[in-house]
Design a protein around this motif. Structure first.
Motif, short mmCIF file in Angstrom:
data_model
loop_
_atom_site.label_atom_id
_atom_site.label_comp_id
_atom_site.label_asym_id
_atom_site.label_seq_id
_atom_site.Cartn_x
_atom_site.Cartn_y
_atom_site.Cartn_z
N VAL A 141 0.81 -1.23 0.00
CA VAL A 141 0.00 0.00 0.00
C VAL A 141 0.84 1.27 0.00
N LEU A 142 2.07 1.19 0.52
CA LEU A 142 2.86 2.42 0.66
C LEU A 142 3.93 2.60 -0.42
N ASP A 143 4.08 1.61 -1.30
CA ASP A 143 5.13 1.66 -2.31
C ASP A 143 4.84 2.76 -3.35
N ASP A 173 0.26 2.77 17.18
CA ASP A 173 0.53 3.92 16.33
C ASP A 173 -0.45 3.82 15.15
N ARG A 174 -1.59 4.50 15.25
CA ARG A 174 -2.72 4.52 14.30
C ARG A 174 -3.68 3.35 14.53
N PHE A 175 -4.95 3.63 14.16
CA PHE A 175 -6.00 2.60 14.19
C PHE A 175 -7.13 3.09 13.26
N GLY A 233 14.86 13.13 7.43
CA GLY A 233 15.36 12.28 6.35
C GLY A 233 14.45 11.10 6.06
N LYS A 234 13.14 11.20 6.41
CA LYS A 234 12.22 10.09 6.16
C LYS A 234 11.92 10.01 4.65
N PRO A 235 12.16 8.84 4.03
CA PRO A 235 11.79 8.73 2.63
C PRO A 235 10.27 8.83 2.51
N ARG A 259 3.96 6.52 -0.38
CA ARG A 259 2.95 6.93 -1.35
C ARG A 259 1.91 7.88 -0.75
N LEU A 260 1.60 7.69 0.54
CA LEU A 260 0.61 8.56 1.17
C LEU A 260 1.24 9.90 1.56
N ASP A 261 2.50 9.84 2.05
CA ASP A 261 3.20 11.09 2.38
C ASP A 261 3.21 12.01 1.18
P1 TMP Z 1 3.20 5.95 9.09
O1 TMP Z 1 3.84 4.70 9.55
O2 TMP Z 1 4.15 6.99 8.64
O3 TMP Z 1 2.14 6.46 9.98
O4 TMP Z 1 2.57 5.51 7.67
C1 TMP Z 1 1.37 4.99 7.53
C2 TMP Z 1 0.73 5.74 6.37
O5 TMP Z 1 -0.47 5.06 6.03
C3 TMP Z 1 0.35 7.16 6.70
O6 TMP Z 1 0.55 7.96 5.56
C4 TMP Z 1 -1.13 7.10 6.97
C5 TMP Z 1 -1.57 5.96 6.09
N1 TMP Z 1 -2.74 5.21 6.58
C6 TMP Z 1 -3.92 5.28 5.86
O7 TMP Z 1 -3.99 5.96 4.83
N2 TMP Z 1 -4.99 4.57 6.31
C7 TMP Z 1 -4.94 3.77 7.42
O8 TMP Z 1 -5.95 3.14 7.78
C8 TMP Z 1 -3.70 3.71 8.15
C9 TMP Z 1 -3.59 2.84 9.37
C10 TMP Z 1 -2.62 4.45 7.70
#
Ligand code: TMP
Length: 213
Positions: free
Chosen positions: A55-57, A96-98, A151-153, A156-158
Motif C-alpha cells: 500500500v505504501l510503495d 501507532d494509528r487505528f 530524512g524520512k523517505p 505513497r501517502l506522504d
Molecule cells: P506511518 O507509519 O508513517 O504512519 O505511515 C502509515 C501511512 O499510512 C500514513 O501515511 C497514513 C496511512 N494510513 C492510511 O492511509 N490509512 C490507514 O488506515 C492507516 C492505518 C494508515
C-alpha cells in the motif's frame, strides 16, 4: 485476577510525532510497572507487513478501494492475532494509528463514500474501540518539514498533495468522541509527553500509580 486490558491509540497527520511520542510514553508505562505491547499500523504481523509494503510503495500505486482493503486487511489480522490476545491477557496495548486513520485518509482524504468505509472499518476492528485516542495536531507544512528534516523517505501517502493532507488534518481536528484527547504537537516534546502521560494515568490511576510521584 489480572487487570483488564487497556487499548491506547496515537493518531494524527504526517509528521505529528506519534512514533516519537510512543517511545517515551511506553518508557513511562514500564516505569509504572506496565509492560506495554507496541504496535503500528499498517503492520505488526506477516500479512500486515506485506499489506504495508503493497500500500505504501510509491513505485506501484494501487486504486483507492484496493488501498482501503489493504489497510483493513492489515488491521483485521493485527486485531485478531496481536491486539485482542494482549488485551485479553490484561496488557496495555499502545498502537501507532487505528481505525480513525482510515476515516481520515481513505474516507476524507481520498473521498471514498462513508457507506463503504465505515462498515468495513468496523468489521476490520472486530468491534474493538480504543479506551483512549490521543490525536496529535500539526499543520501539514510543518509535518512535511519535520519529515524532510528527519530524512524520512516519502511513502505513497506522504507524497499526496497538500490539499489531501489539509483534509486529513481538518478531519482529525473535528473529531469529538468519548476517550478522544487532542494534543498540540508543536509543543515542546516534554510538555507533549507530560500531557499524554496524564491522559493515560487518568484512564487507570491504580495501574499507573507507581509512576505518579
Ligand atoms: P506511518 O507509519 O508513517 O504512519 O505511515 C502509515 C501511512 O499510512 C500514513 O501515511 C497514513 C496511512 N494510513 C492510511 O492511509 N490509512 C490507514 O488506515 C492507516 C492505518 C494508515
Amino acid at each position: 485476577m489480572s487487570p483488564r486490558g487497556l487499548f491506547i491509540v496515537l493518531e494524527g497527520p504526517e509528521g505529528s510525532g506519534k512514533s516519537t511520542l510512543a517511545t517515551p510514553l511506553a518508557d513511562r508505562m514500564r516505569a509504572a510497572g506496565a509492560e506495554p505491547v507496541l504496535v503500528r499500523e499498517p503492520g505488526g504481523t506477516r500479512a500486515g507487513e506485506i499489506a504495508r509494503q503493497a500500500v505504501l510503495d510509491p513505485e506501484h500505486p494501487v486504486s483507492p478501494v484496493a488501498e482501503l482493503f489493504l489497510y483493513l486487511a492489515a488491521r483485521a489480522e493485527l486485531v485478531a492475532t496481536v491486539i485482542r490476545p494482549a488485551l485479553g491477557a490484561g496488557r496495555v496495548v499502545l498502537s501507532d494509528r487505528f481505525s480513525l486513520s482510515t476515516e481520515a485518509y481513505q474516507m476524507v482524504g481520498r473521498g471514498l463514500p462513508a457507506e463503504t468505509v465505515l462498515p468495513a472499518n468496523r468489521a476490520a476492528a472486530g468491534g474493538l474501540r480504543p479506551d483512549l485516542t490521543l490525536i496529535l495536531d500539526v499543520a501539514p507544512e510543518v509535518g512535511r518539514a519535520r519529515q524532510v528534516a528527519a530524512g524520512k523517505p516519502l511513502d505513497r501517502l506522504d507524497a499526496e498533495s497538500l490539499e489531501f493532507h489539509r483534509r486529513v488534518r481538518e478531519f482529525y481536528r473535528q473529531v469529538r468522541d468519548d476517550g478522544v484527547r487532542h494534543l498540540d504537537a508543536t509543543r515542546p516534546p516534554d510538555r507533549l509527553l507530560q500531557e499524554a502521560w496524564e491522559a493515560v494515568v487518568a484512564l487507570d490511576e491504580q495501574r499507573f500509580a507507581a509512576a505518579r510521584s
